[in-house]
Write a protein that holds these residues in place. Structure first.
Motif, PDB file in Angstrom:
ATOM      1  N   ALA A   2      -1.248   4.234  14.318  1.00  0.00           N
ATOM      2  CA  ALA A   2      -2.167   5.028  14.448  1.00  0.00           C
ATOM      3  C   ALA A   2      -1.793   6.552  15.278  1.00  0.00           C
ATOM      4  O   ALA A   2      -2.163   7.401  14.997  1.00  0.00           O
ATOM      5  N   VAL A   3      -1.124   6.086  16.477  1.00  0.00           N
ATOM      6  CA  VAL A   3      -0.903   7.141  17.317  1.00  0.00           C
ATOM      7  C   VAL A   3       0.048   8.272  16.549  1.00  0.00           C
ATOM      8  O   VAL A   3      -0.306   9.292  16.302  1.00  0.00           O
ATOM      9  N   ALA A   4       1.044   7.612  15.797  1.00  0.00           N
ATOM     10  CA  ALA A   4       1.997   8.483  14.783  1.00  0.00           C
ATOM     11  C   ALA A   4       1.220   9.247  13.927  1.00  0.00           C
ATOM     12  O   ALA A   4       1.254  10.385  13.764  1.00  0.00           O
ATOM     13  N   ALA A   5       0.143   8.419  13.099  1.00  0.00           N
ATOM     14  CA  ALA A   5      -0.492   8.925  12.017  1.00  0.00           C
ATOM     15  C   ALA A   5      -1.342  10.244  12.459  1.00  0.00           C
ATOM     16  O   ALA A   5      -1.417  11.254  11.966  1.00  0.00           O
ATOM     17  N   VAL A   6      -2.191   9.945  13.611  1.00  0.00           N
ATOM     18  CA  VAL A   6      -3.133  11.012  14.048  1.00  0.00           C
ATOM     19  C   VAL A   6      -2.312  12.127  14.669  1.00  0.00           C
ATOM     20  O   VAL A   6      -2.608  13.309  14.268  1.00  0.00           O
ATOM     21  N   LYS A   7      -0.929  12.014  15.396  1.00  0.00           N
ATOM     22  CA  LYS A   7      -0.257  13.092  15.781  1.00  0.00           C
ATOM     23  C   LYS A   7       0.381  13.795  14.685  1.00  0.00           C
ATOM     24  O   LYS A   7       0.333  15.203  14.662  1.00  0.00           O
ATOM     25  N   LEU A   8       0.741  13.430  13.486  1.00  0.00           N
ATOM     26  CA  LEU A   8       1.469  13.747  12.444  1.00  0.00           C
ATOM     27  C   LEU A   8       0.427  14.239  11.193  1.00  0.00           C
ATOM     28  O   LEU A   8       0.867  14.815  10.417  1.00  0.00           O
ATOM     29  N   GLN A   9      -0.781  13.461  11.415  1.00  0.00           N
ATOM     30  CA  GLN A   9      -1.657  14.004  10.488  1.00  0.00           C
ATOM     31  C   GLN A   9      -1.394  13.329   8.943  1.00  0.00           C
ATOM     32  O   GLN A   9      -1.536  14.257   7.982  1.00  0.00           O
ATOM     33  N   LYS A  10      -0.433  12.286   9.120  1.00  0.00           N
ATOM     34  CA  LYS A  10      -0.121  11.974   7.781  1.00  0.00           C
ATOM     35  C   LYS A  10      -0.255  10.289   8.040  1.00  0.00           C
ATOM     36  O   LYS A  10      -0.011   9.512   9.008  1.00  0.00           O
ATOM     37  N   PRO A  11      -0.256   9.361   6.618  1.00  0.00           N
ATOM     38  CA  PRO A  11      -0.265   8.024   6.824  1.00  0.00           C
ATOM     39  C   PRO A  11       1.015   7.649   7.585  1.00  0.00           C
ATOM     40  O   PRO A  11       2.181   8.084   6.917  1.00  0.00           O
ATOM     41  N   VAL A  12       1.203   6.496   8.187  1.00  0.00           N
ATOM     42  CA  VAL A  12       2.477   6.095   8.877  1.00  0.00           C
ATOM     43  C   VAL A  12       2.475   4.474   8.647  1.00  0.00           C
ATOM     44  O   VAL A  12       1.277   3.662   8.928  1.00  0.00           O
ATOM     45  N   MET A  13       3.323   4.013   8.111  1.00  0.00           N
ATOM     46  CA  MET A  13       3.412   2.365   7.842  1.00  0.00           C
ATOM     47  C   MET A  13       4.510   2.002   8.872  1.00  0.00           C
ATOM     48  O   MET A  13       5.731   2.520   8.887  1.00  0.00           O
ATOM     49  N   ILE A  14       4.060   0.880   9.213  1.00  0.00           N
ATOM     50  CA  ILE A  14       5.294   0.079  10.044  1.00  0.00           C
ATOM     51  C   ILE A  14       5.333  -1.093   9.566  1.00  0.00           C
ATOM     52  O   ILE A  14       4.347  -2.194   9.538  1.00  0.00           O
ATOM     53  N   ALA A  15       6.421  -1.614   9.104  1.00  0.00           N
ATOM     54  CA  ALA A  15       6.641  -3.115   8.374  1.00  0.00           C
ATOM     55  C   ALA A  15       7.976  -3.693   9.095  1.00  0.00           C
ATOM     56  O   ALA A  15       8.856  -3.088   9.098  1.00  0.00           O
ATOM     57  N   HIS A  16       7.576  -4.622   9.902  1.00  0.00           N
ATOM     58  CA  HIS A  16       8.559  -5.281  10.361  1.00  0.00           C
ATOM     59  C   HIS A  16       9.513  -6.062   9.441  1.00  0.00           C
ATOM     60  O   HIS A  16       9.465  -6.592   8.401  1.00  0.00           O
ATOM     61  N   LEU A  56       0.856  -1.070   0.061  1.00  0.00           N
ATOM     62  CA  LEU A  56      -0.181  -0.097   0.065  1.00  0.00           C
ATOM     63  C   LEU A  56       0.939   1.257  -0.072  1.00  0.00           C
ATOM     64  O   LEU A  56       1.820   1.218   0.693  1.00  0.00           O
ATOM     65  N   LYS A  57       0.324   2.187  -0.665  1.00  0.00           N
ATOM     66  CA  LYS A  57       1.170   3.599  -0.764  1.00  0.00           C
ATOM     67  C   LYS A  57       0.238   4.769  -0.701  1.00  0.00           C
ATOM     68  O   LYS A  57      -0.966   4.721  -1.098  1.00  0.00           O
ATOM     69  N   PHE A  58       0.387   5.632   0.246  1.00  0.00           N
ATOM     70  CA  PHE A  58      -0.467   6.689   0.270  1.00  0.00           C
ATOM     71  C   PHE A  58       0.614   8.025   0.118  1.00  0.00           C
ATOM     72  O   PHE A  58       1.516   7.892   0.554  1.00  0.00           O
ATOM     73  N   PRO A  59       0.019   8.983  -0.352  1.00  0.00           N
ATOM     74  CA  PRO A  59       0.845  10.163  -0.483  1.00  0.00           C
ATOM     75  C   PRO A  59       1.210  10.822   0.844  1.00  0.00           C
ATOM     76  O   PRO A  59       0.464  10.891   1.713  1.00  0.00           O
ATOM     77  N   GLY A  60       2.644  11.047   0.831  1.00  0.00           N
ATOM     78  CA  GLY A  60       3.136  11.471   2.102  1.00  0.00           C
ATOM     79  C   GLY A  60       3.105  10.492   3.129  1.00  0.00           C
ATOM     80  O   GLY A  60       3.409  10.913   4.277  1.00  0.00           O
ATOM     81  N   MET A  61       3.212   9.563   2.829  1.00  0.00           N
ATOM     82  CA  MET A  61       3.130   8.385   3.819  1.00  0.00           C
ATOM     83  C   MET A  61       4.676   8.187   4.498  1.00  0.00           C
ATOM     84  O   MET A  61       5.705   8.400   3.933  1.00  0.00           O
ATOM     85  N   LEU A  62       4.662   8.147   5.681  1.00  0.00           N
ATOM     86  CA  LEU A  62       5.914   7.971   6.640  1.00  0.00           C
ATOM     87  C   LEU A  62       6.048   6.698   7.024  1.00  0.00           C
ATOM     88  O   LEU A  62       5.055   5.938   6.994  1.00  0.00           O
ATOM     89  N   TYR A  63       7.295   6.437   7.666  1.00  0.00           N
ATOM     90  CA  TYR A  63       7.557   5.122   8.038  1.00  0.00           C
ATOM     91  C   TYR A  63       7.837   5.097   9.473  1.00  0.00           C
ATOM     92  O   TYR A  63       8.804   6.014   9.845  1.00  0.00           O
ATOM     93  N   GLY A  64       7.376   4.042  10.210  1.00  0.00           N
ATOM     94  CA  GLY A  64       7.829   4.044  11.777  1.00  0.00           C
ATOM     95  C   GLY A  64       8.892   3.063  12.001  1.00  0.00           C
ATOM     96  O   GLY A  64       8.747   1.815  11.302  1.00  0.00           O
ATOM     97  N   TYR A  65       9.830   3.304  12.854  1.00  0.00           N
ATOM     98  CA  TYR A  65      10.607   1.873  13.062  1.00  0.00           C
ATOM     99  C   TYR A  65      10.782   2.013  14.804  1.00  0.00           C
ATOM    100  O   TYR A  65      11.261   3.119  15.124  1.00  0.00           O
ATOM    101  N   ALA A  66      10.604   0.943  15.622  1.00  0.00           N
ATOM    102  CA  ALA A  66      10.720   0.951  16.817  1.00  0.00           C
ATOM    103  C   ALA A  66      12.118   0.749  17.245  1.00  0.00           C
ATOM    104  O   ALA A  66      12.918  -0.038  16.883  1.00  0.00           O
ATOM    105  N   ARG A  67      12.374   1.485  18.329  1.00  0.00           N
ATOM    106  CA  ARG A  67      13.635   1.343  19.171  1.00  0.00           C
ATOM    107  C   ARG A  67      13.321   0.286  20.293  1.00  0.00           C
ATOM    108  O   ARG A  67      12.241   0.382  21.023  1.00  0.00           O
ATOM    109  N   ARG A  68      14.060  -0.967  20.196  1.00  0.00           N
ATOM    110  CA  ARG A  68      13.790  -1.885  21.090  1.00  0.00           C
ATOM    111  C   ARG A  68      14.851  -2.198  22.327  1.00  0.00           C
ATOM    112  O   ARG A  68      15.984  -1.373  22.106  1.00  0.00           O
ATOM    113  N   ALA A  69      14.510  -2.863  23.259  1.00  0.00           N
ATOM    114  CA  ALA A  69      15.319  -2.683  24.524  1.00  0.00           C
ATOM    115  C   ALA A  69      16.692  -3.303  24.280  1.00  0.00           C
ATOM    116  O   ALA A  69      17.873  -2.961  24.749  1.00  0.00           O
TER     117      ALA A  69
END
Lengths: 757, 757
Positions: A256-270, A32-45
């Motif tokens: 979802a939290v990131a998308a609402v905060k930034l008002q942009k689509p956010v993808m997280i893909a492991h 899936l692609k959405f205009p302006g889409m951002l990407y999330g990556y988690a920092r793990r312990a």
């Protein structure tokens, strides 16, 4: 429900979405692609246990392309997820690290690479704690508590009859302790979600997932929004096997939290490593087992004590505990049963749902016991199973009595017939050890008394006579979409090409709970059956008006309404549907289908827990290279009572796929921990079966009509896993003469045992 | 349905989507973006009539950025659209040009500009034909046939009583011929669609539209796909007023064909000029009218002969014909009525649905007649109306008798009361002519006997007690989303902020037909009421179990379940909803709501056609500058019987908006044709009312409970248009002493008439 003259149900057909899948047109979440889409990556312990002192995002925020770095403080809601109570997992940890994959922060950037760099740049200070890494340590009274209420996640007993009396009367007893390892789901598509903030005050989350309603609830709670503002759409999902429940919730909330905060689509893909470390595994188990019998082979009593390593969070441990408990005594008529099952917390990646849900572990132990008993009694192991096998009218370990659809003996007999025709491979060769093994199994279908068993389905017929089906259960590759299409086509008398089964979303059907417990065909299929039946009533009524005949004189078939007495008199279904629309007859129906109430005592685990069981018997022939330990499976017969095979091709696919997971569990796969950290979080070092390991599985379909399923069907998704894991162990024992009590039984284990011999 | 103690219904609240709308977050179709999206632009005929000799796309195809140029040959299906039979409009014309806006080819390119350039580069050779441009020419027996069956689109008669006898008994007769002009909808957002080919073998079309189900059927047919493979989603829609029905189908089909062919998203967004030339207008009308009365003002008979200029295609001409026919005699008790109405084809932009649907035209004529009769009799025009005004128990022109909710006299009385308090403005000023006018009107609510009146609605309560409502009718700005939220909130005892009314799509509710005929609140609201009631039953049942009381003791209010006898005993609704879910009570329901059957004779147009009428009375005070003809509206009172104002703020909005459209029709707007081509297809030359023309409309809400609507409500979307158009004409006549028989009555028309005086 008439099962005479079925036209569509019972025919083996390719998946209705086969074309989209093989051409690559099907859009998985990562496509899936959405205009302006951002990407999330988690920092793990990165360490298994500790106290978080600080999380400093300033450096990460300064990196190019970075939009935000979220910590727990950015989560508007309670920052808690989990399948069911106890909800014990944070979305982002802020105080305690309970496993190495714990997410502490989410970096969001304009590319995955930038997000990953930013995640790495988050400065985390953790005071390490001594990790608790095994069941016994976890259970020590003075051990550190991983969670406030202690280290026992869930502990239950099943008591049927009087097990002490049973053992007192025994003429022979076998007893052993068995171990199984953590197993990774290893779906080809790692976990992926995309959250898209809507212009209408809502958020839509597209997810590779198993249980969209579950995800919706958690996302809404953690966003502090009404659930009605969140829509979860299941994207095409490339396998799940139980593995995309918790984790899809976690990354769904994060995105979802990131998308609402930034008002942009956010993808997280492991990535693969995150998928292995950061999502649940199959519980490793330690099972102490004893079985009491008479010399004629009659089983008097069985007792099992099961410990499951649940890792850092509860996840589905309560359900897996229950399933293990209920299935431990096997598909046999056993008057006295005592099973205790306890899941514990450790500082490892959490365990949870995985195709079979605890049943493969206990079936391996139980079926090993059967073979040990047969050896003790010098009996044919298949005959021993047949003598004790559950029959209609007999009580399961929970005391449930089925009067119908108990097809175990039929599966045994089909295997027995076949073995007459096939010689066990020639023994006595210099290099090869030959062995033949058997296993029997059963697996409960439906959530049953473990939860609530409801499914929503909608069927809409358009004026052109085409049919749109929506169901609240997800197809993750198992082919349920095709089964639903067949059922709707059968009811409505249309051809399958006129049916569309749409993607699941949470807006359009009743909350259908999780897609688990092999319940899609049985419970979901029944919902489709009912909804289609309601729409059929409109079509039949209209056709009877048009044909000027009684409604009972109308038959719908092959896209026509046909006068039963004179099949040459018929009206194309589109004409009927159009007339029905303009006459004001309803052409859409939404069903809420609920499995019959379970009557169950949660103290003793006695009662009617499931609406049906799938029963099966496996036979495996294999040979082992004395020099290298290499195992070649020569033959694998898997007979399963599926009630009715709605799509025999689909049943074969499910059996073959399940068998390979069971084979991986029994022979190849083992998560390796070192100090609480997984050492083989990749497909090079983790031995997932490849296409070259494909088994020569032959599916034998037994159909013992199940009155609680559509057209008599019952599920088959999970059962082959347990059957295959167990039969492999027994075949290896037959070949080597060595009883292996620990899965996986790898080539090096066999070689070592042979050498010791 | 209890209307006591209403908490939400009846309260004036801002639109539930006000925030999204005013912040610009709401995504209209033109705001949507999809990766790789292409843009379509149609090549139009440019001349009103002709035979197409050739369409050569080669040059266009060679231009940069151009992906494809489609002609009729690229359409897999029958290349036909239309609202209802006769389906007479091609998606892309290949042989005949019937109006200047005829689409011949669609250029698709990577930008709108490139697509527009390519469309211009399509080489079209058309042999021109002499266009047929007026009603009389069209009706000549030897005229060229615009369509194979001739130039009459639809022609019907309404016969009540014996009109000849009525005129024979008359003591006074007034007779006149009236004309109205074509009117453009002039919504701020021109027509826009985006078609997105799915990875699942489906196509989704996002459309600024009014009737998504209608669009779906045509797209599927023209794609030659089952309707179940097409999903239409209504994007936020910036006005429609009837104007986004046909055209959304046309561009929806074009975009979908292009998207499937190219396997890329395709947007078509009309420019203003295309919107005016290439989509339907309000029918221009010629109405010959006579009215027979006694000297005491009793109306004995009315006769009207109506011709509607339908332009090139049928569109909604059949419905507009019927509405004009049924409403021509006005909201009066008239024993003898004969109305003939004929829509004809001409070579102009086609006419179709426009807020009011033929009623504004005939109301202008009918109410002019009333004033002419009053003048003839020297009676107070309001008293004349009151004397003849329809009352409960009296028959309409179609012979339908309502026993309830006939609030006309109440609206007259409210206006009469008010006029006592407000002096007609000071007469005798040198420069200004003052006038006060009146109009009465009625407008049928619901499709009624014109079609089938069904609506699907779904209500889903989540475990957190929030509510998701879906309805098959579209909110195009009229505020129905807010009305639906209020009704669901009222039924379920939740606050409006816990309700989400989702975007309409064709997948998730029953085909609800078009969103027309002021039926959203009445028929759609009833569907929501019913669906919410079903879910409420589950909540009440659960709460009664939790509160250990009878179900009749449970009241849902303010997000709590309350014990009626002791309101301090209450449970938060989320707890009730969660318990209901886990107990297996259904929390979602899909309703199929159907208006009561109409009993109607389509020959005489006698019978029960609508489920209700909205009744209204308007008063307008204005003054006219003798020197410039400038008209200033000083006062506009609009009393409407809405049964029950679910949202009084919304009613005011509808009345004010409708009034402005009626005012534009009566005073400002006229499509100018020259040789069949529109000369003022832009907002500079076309006199659409601007914010400066806003009327000082004051809405007077009369509530005469309507038993067929939710909480007694009935629609108010269309009626104010007719009332305002008619009252303006009468006020101008009062001011000037000149009876204008042609709308619009523009400043220059007034000036010319005054000079002639």
């Amino acid at each position: 429900m008439s099962t005479e003259n079925l036209r569509v149900v019972g025919r083996g057909i390719p998946k209705v979405d086969a074309l989209e899948l093989v051409t690559g047109r099907a859009k998985f979440a990562g496509d899936l692609k959405f205009p302006g889409m951002l990407y999330g990556y988690a920092r793990r312990a990165g360490i298994p246990a500790g106290k978080i002192r600080s999380i400093d995002c300033s450096a990460a925020l300064g990196l190019p392309g970075v939009s935000a770095v979220l910590t727990s403080e950015d989560i508007p809601g309670p920052n808690i997820i989990g399948i069911l109570p106890p909800f014990d997992q944070p979305v982002l940890a802020s105080q305690v690290v309970r496993y190495e994959g714990e997410s502490l922060a989410l970096a969001v950037a304009d590319s995955r690479e930038a997000a990953k760099r930013a995640a790495a740049a988050v400065r985390v200070t953790i005071d390490p704690l001594e990790p608790i890494l095994d069941i016994d340590t976890a259970l020590k009274p003075d051990s550190r508590r991983i969670h406030p209420d202690g280290n026992i996640t869930f502990s239950k007993k099943l008591i049927k009859g009087d097990v002490e009396k049973g053992f007192a009367a025994a003429e022979v007893v076998v007893e052993n302790t068995y171990h199984t390892s953590f197993q990774e789901h290893a779906y080809l598509e790692p976990e992926t979600v995309v959250a898209v903030p809507g212009g209408d005050g809502r958020v839509t989350v597209y997810a590779s997932c198993q249980s969209p309603f579950h995800i919706r609830g958690h996302i809404a709670a953690n966003l502090n929004l009404p659930a009605s503002r969140v829509k979860v759409v299941q994207a095409y999902t490339g396998g799940s096997f139980g593995g995309k429940d918790d984790v899809a919730t976690e990354i769904g909330c994060l995105a979802a939290v990131a998308a609402v905060k930034l008002q942009k689509p956010v993808m997280i893909a492991h990535e693969r490593g995150e998928s292995i470390i950061g999502s649940n595994l199959r519980h490793a188990a330690r099972i102490h087992y004893r079985t009491a019998g008479l010399k004629d082979g009659t089983i008097l009593a069985r007792q099992a004590k099961i410990y499951l390593d649940g890792g850092a969070y509860a996840s589905e441990s309560p359900f897996v505990t229950m399933k293990a408990l209920i299935h431990a005594a096997g598909p046999y008529h056993v008057p006295n049963v005592l099973v205790e099952c306890t899941a514990v917390y450790t500082n490892k990646t959490y365990s949870g749902a995985f195709r079979g849900f605890g049943v493969p572990q206990v079936t391996f132990a139980s079926e090993s016991q059967l073979d040990e008993l047969a050896a003790e009694l010098n009996m044919d192991p298949l005959q021993l199973r047949r003598n004790n096998g559950l029959q209609a009218g007999q009580a399961t370990a929970t005391g449930q009595v089925f009067e119908k659809s108990v097809g175990l003996l039929q599966t045994i007999d089909r295997i027995a017939e076949r073995r007459e025709q096939i010689p066990a491979a020639a023994p006595g060769e210099e290099r090869w050890l030959y062995g033949r093994g058997y296993s029997c199994l059963f697996q409960g279908i439906s959530n049953g008394a473990e939860g609530i068993d409801v499914v929503g389905a909608s069927v809409q017929v358009s004026q052109d006579g085409s049919v749109l089906v929506g169901v609240g259960l997800t197809d993750m590759g198992q082919g349920s979409r095709t089964v639903f299409a067949q059922i709707a086509a059968e009811v409505l008398g249309v051809t399958v090409d006129r049916i569309t089964v749409r993607q699941v979303d949470t807006d359009s059907v009743h909350d259908s709970g999780p897609t688990v417990a092999s319940r899609s065909t049985t419970v979901g299929g029944m919902a489709v059956y009912k909804a289609a039946g309601e729409v059929k009533a409109s079509l039949v009524k209209m056709a009877s008006l048009m044909l000027k005949c009684g409604e009972e004189q109308v038959r719908l078939e092959e896209n026509f309404a046909v006068l039963t007495d004179n099949p040459e008199v018929r009206i194309p279904l589109p004409e009927v549907a159009t007339a029905a629309y303009w006459t004001g007859f309803p052409l859409m129906h939404l069903t809420f289908s609920r499995a019959p109430d379970a009557q169950f005592d949660h103290e003793t685990h006695q009662g009617n827990i499931y609406i049906a069981y799938n029963f099966g018997t496996h036979l495996m022939d294999l040979r082992i290279d004395r020099l290298t330990g290499r195992v070649e499976v020569l033959r694998h017969l898997a007979a399963h009572d599926v009630g009715r095979a709605v799509n025999p091709l689909g049943v074969e696919g499910q059996v073959e796929g399940g068998a390979l997971i069971g084979f991986g569990m029994a022979h190849l796969e083992r998560i390796e921990h070192e100090g609480g950290c997984i050492q083989n979080a990749n497909f090079s070092d983790y031995g997932v079966p490849s296409i070259k390991d494909r088994l020569p599985t032959e599916t034998i379909i037994v159909e013992d009509h199940n009155p609680t399923g559509p057209y008599g069907a019952k599920g088959v998704g999970e059962p082959p896993v347990a059957g295959t894991a167990a039969v492999f162990a027994n075949a290896v024992a037959a070949a080597t003469g060595v009883r292996f009590t620990r899965l996986p039984i790898r080539r090096e284990d066999i070689l070592a045992a042979l050498e010791e011999q």
